[in-house]
Design a protein around this motif. Structure first.
Motif, PDB file in Angstrom:
ATOM      1  N   SER A 108       1.016  -0.902  -0.067  1.00 10.90           N
ATOM      2  CA  SER A 108      -0.037   0.156  -0.275  1.00 10.90           C
ATOM      3  C   SER A 108       1.131   1.433   0.305  1.00 10.90           C
ATOM      4  O   SER A 108      -0.127   2.524  -0.936  1.00 10.90           O
ATOM      5  CB  SER A 108      -1.383   0.289   1.260  1.00 10.90           C
ATOM      6  N   ALA A 109       2.140   0.789   0.512  1.00  9.67           N
ATOM      7  CA  ALA A 109       2.708   2.549   0.511  1.00  9.67           C
ATOM      8  C   ALA A 109       3.023   2.266  -0.528  1.00  9.67           C
ATOM      9  O   ALA A 109       3.793   3.675  -1.428  1.00  9.67           O
ATOM     10  CB  ALA A 109       4.092   2.104   1.826  1.00  9.67           C
ATOM     11  N   CYS A 110       3.699   1.441  -1.428  1.00  8.26           N
ATOM     12  CA  CYS A 110       4.463   1.215  -2.764  1.00  8.26           C
ATOM     13  C   CYS A 110       3.628   1.961  -3.954  1.00  8.26           C
ATOM     14  O   CYS A 110       3.733   3.222  -4.574  1.00  8.26           O
ATOM     15  CB  CYS A 110       4.559   0.272  -3.209  1.00  8.26           C
ATOM     16  N   ALA A 111       1.711   1.948  -3.221  1.00  7.56           N
ATOM     17  CA  ALA A 111       1.171   1.864  -4.356  1.00  7.56           C
ATOM     18  C   ALA A 111       0.383   4.156  -3.740  1.00  7.56           C
ATOM     19  O   ALA A 111       0.332   4.810  -5.234  1.00  7.56           O
ATOM     20  CB  ALA A 111      -0.766   1.967  -4.053  1.00  7.56           C
ATOM     21  N   GLU A 112       1.387   3.902  -2.625  1.00 10.35           N
ATOM     22  CA  GLU A 112       0.857   5.915  -2.635  1.00 10.35           C
ATOM     23  C   GLU A 112       2.217   6.198  -2.894  1.00 10.35           C
ATOM     24  O   GLU A 112       2.523   8.272  -2.121  1.00 10.35           O
ATOM     25  CB  GLU A 112       0.388   5.662  -1.198  1.00 10.35           C
ATOM     26  N   ASP A 113       3.483   5.997  -3.253  1.00  8.71           N
ATOM     27  CA  ASP A 113       4.334   6.451  -2.902  1.00  8.71           C
ATOM     28  C   ASP A 113       5.014   6.581  -1.770  1.00  8.71           C
ATOM     29  O   ASP A 113       5.501   8.386  -1.978  1.00  8.71           O
ATOM     30  CB  ASP A 113       4.999   7.636  -3.888  1.00  8.71           C
ATOM     31  N   ASP A 114       4.918   6.337  -0.453  1.00  9.69           N
ATOM     32  CA  ASP A 114       5.605   6.718   0.539  1.00  9.69           C
ATOM     33  C   ASP A 114       6.301   6.610   0.921  1.00  9.69           C
ATOM     34  O   ASP A 114       6.059   4.942   1.551  1.00  9.69           O
ATOM     35  CB  ASP A 114       4.547   5.894   1.305  1.00  9.69           C
ATOM     36  N   GLN A 115       8.259   6.543   0.863  1.00 11.91           N
ATOM     37  CA  GLN A 115       9.430   5.762   1.357  1.00 11.91           C
ATOM     38  C   GLN A 115       9.370   5.874   2.239  1.00 11.91           C
ATOM     39  O   GLN A 115       9.578   4.446   2.977  1.00 11.91           O
ATOM     40  CB  GLN A 115      10.158   6.703   0.022  1.00 11.91           C
ATOM     41  N   ASP A 116       8.834   6.387   3.731  1.00 13.08           N
ATOM     42  CA  ASP A 116       9.166   6.317   4.408  1.00 13.08           C
ATOM     43  C   ASP A 116       8.242   5.290   5.230  1.00 13.08           C
ATOM     44  O   ASP A 116       8.512   4.213   6.108  1.00 13.08           O
ATOM     45  CB  ASP A 116       8.124   7.595   5.403  1.00 13.08           C
ATOM     46  N   GLN A 117       7.543   5.107   4.527  1.00 14.42           N
ATOM     47  CA  GLN A 117       6.395   3.760   4.588  1.00 14.42           C
ATOM     48  C   GLN A 117       6.752   2.610   4.734  1.00 14.42           C
ATOM     49  O   GLN A 117       7.294   1.415   5.180  1.00 14.42           O
ATOM     50  CB  GLN A 117       4.597   3.524   5.553  1.00 14.42           C
ATOM     51  N   MET A 118       7.758   2.537   4.039  1.00 15.16           N
ATOM     52  CA  MET A 118       8.344   1.554   2.592  1.00 15.16           C
ATOM     53  C   MET A 118       9.308   0.935   3.697  1.00 15.16           C
ATOM     54  O   MET A 118       9.290  -0.503   3.917  1.00 15.16           O
ATOM     55  CB  MET A 118       8.364   1.759   1.139  1.00 15.16           C
ATOM     56  N   ASP A 119      10.349   1.848   3.842  1.00 16.86           N
ATOM     57  CA  ASP A 119      11.444   1.412   4.874  1.00 16.86           C
ATOM     58  C   ASP A 119      10.724   1.068   5.842  1.00 16.86           C
ATOM     59  O   ASP A 119      11.812   0.114   6.523  1.00 16.86           O
ATOM     60  CB  ASP A 119      11.799   2.955   5.290  1.00 16.86           C
ATOM     61  N   GLU A 120       9.421   1.450   7.005  1.00 22.29           N
ATOM     62  CA  GLU A 120       9.420   0.807   7.924  1.00 22.29           C
ATOM     63  C   GLU A 120       8.894  -0.633   7.665  1.00 22.29           C
ATOM     64  O   GLU A 120       9.466  -0.984   8.777  1.00 22.29           O
ATOM     65  CB  GLU A 120       7.903   2.170   8.453  1.00 22.29           C
ATOM     66  N   ALA A 121       8.343  -0.962   6.889  1.00 24.76           N
ATOM     67  CA  ALA A 121       7.514  -2.037   6.243  1.00 24.76           C
ATOM     68  C   ALA A 121       9.246  -2.460   6.282  1.00 24.76           C
ATOM     69  O   ALA A 121       9.028  -4.237   6.684  1.00 24.76           O
ATOM     70  CB  ALA A 121       6.856  -2.549   5.591  1.00 24.76           C
ATOM     71  N   VAL A 122       9.493  -2.818   5.823  1.00 24.70           N
ATOM     72  CA  VAL A 122      11.119  -3.236   5.247  1.00 24.70           C
ATOM     73  C   VAL A 122      11.544  -4.028   6.195  1.00 24.70           C
ATOM     74  O   VAL A 122      12.387  -5.017   6.417  1.00 24.70           O
ATOM     75  CB  VAL A 122      11.677  -2.859   4.231  1.00 24.70           C
TER      76      VAL A 122
END
Length: 98
Positions: free
Chosen positions: A40-54
């Motif tokens: 969902s972060a990828c779909a919204e282009d939210d790099q901070d959220q992607m980094d957190e999920a990783v």
């Protein structure tokens, strides 16, 4: 094929066990939660959220979760559209349908 699946599953289980034993006091996230947040972060282009999920799970576990999420999403869309999963997947990727 099954060797790769077994290897991925073994890596996932090892990382899950080590994460569970290492961080008892802090909340742990499961691979499906990480995959849902990551996609969902990828779909919204939210790099901070992607980094957190990783950071929540191992790369192998995240990959497994993202794959499972993709499969479930394609199946759900296929049922909704009354089409085959292959047709829906190709349409989503902009590929010609066969």
């Amino acid at each position: 094929m099954f060797g790769g699946i077994r290897k991925s599953l073994t890596s996932f289980l090892r990382s899950w066990r080590s994460e569970a034993s290492a961080g008892r006091e802090k909340r742990t996230h499961n691979l499906f939660e990480a995959a849902a947040v990551y996609v969902s972060a990828c779909a919204e282009d939210d790099q901070d959220q992607m980094d957190e999920a990783v950071s929540w799970v191992s790369p192998e576990a995240l990959s497994f979760g993202v794959n499972e999420l993709a499969c479930r999403a394609v199946i759900a869309l296929a049922r909704e559209r009354d089409k085959s999963p292959q047709t829906v997947a190709r349409e989503l990727l902009g590929l010609p349908t066969t």
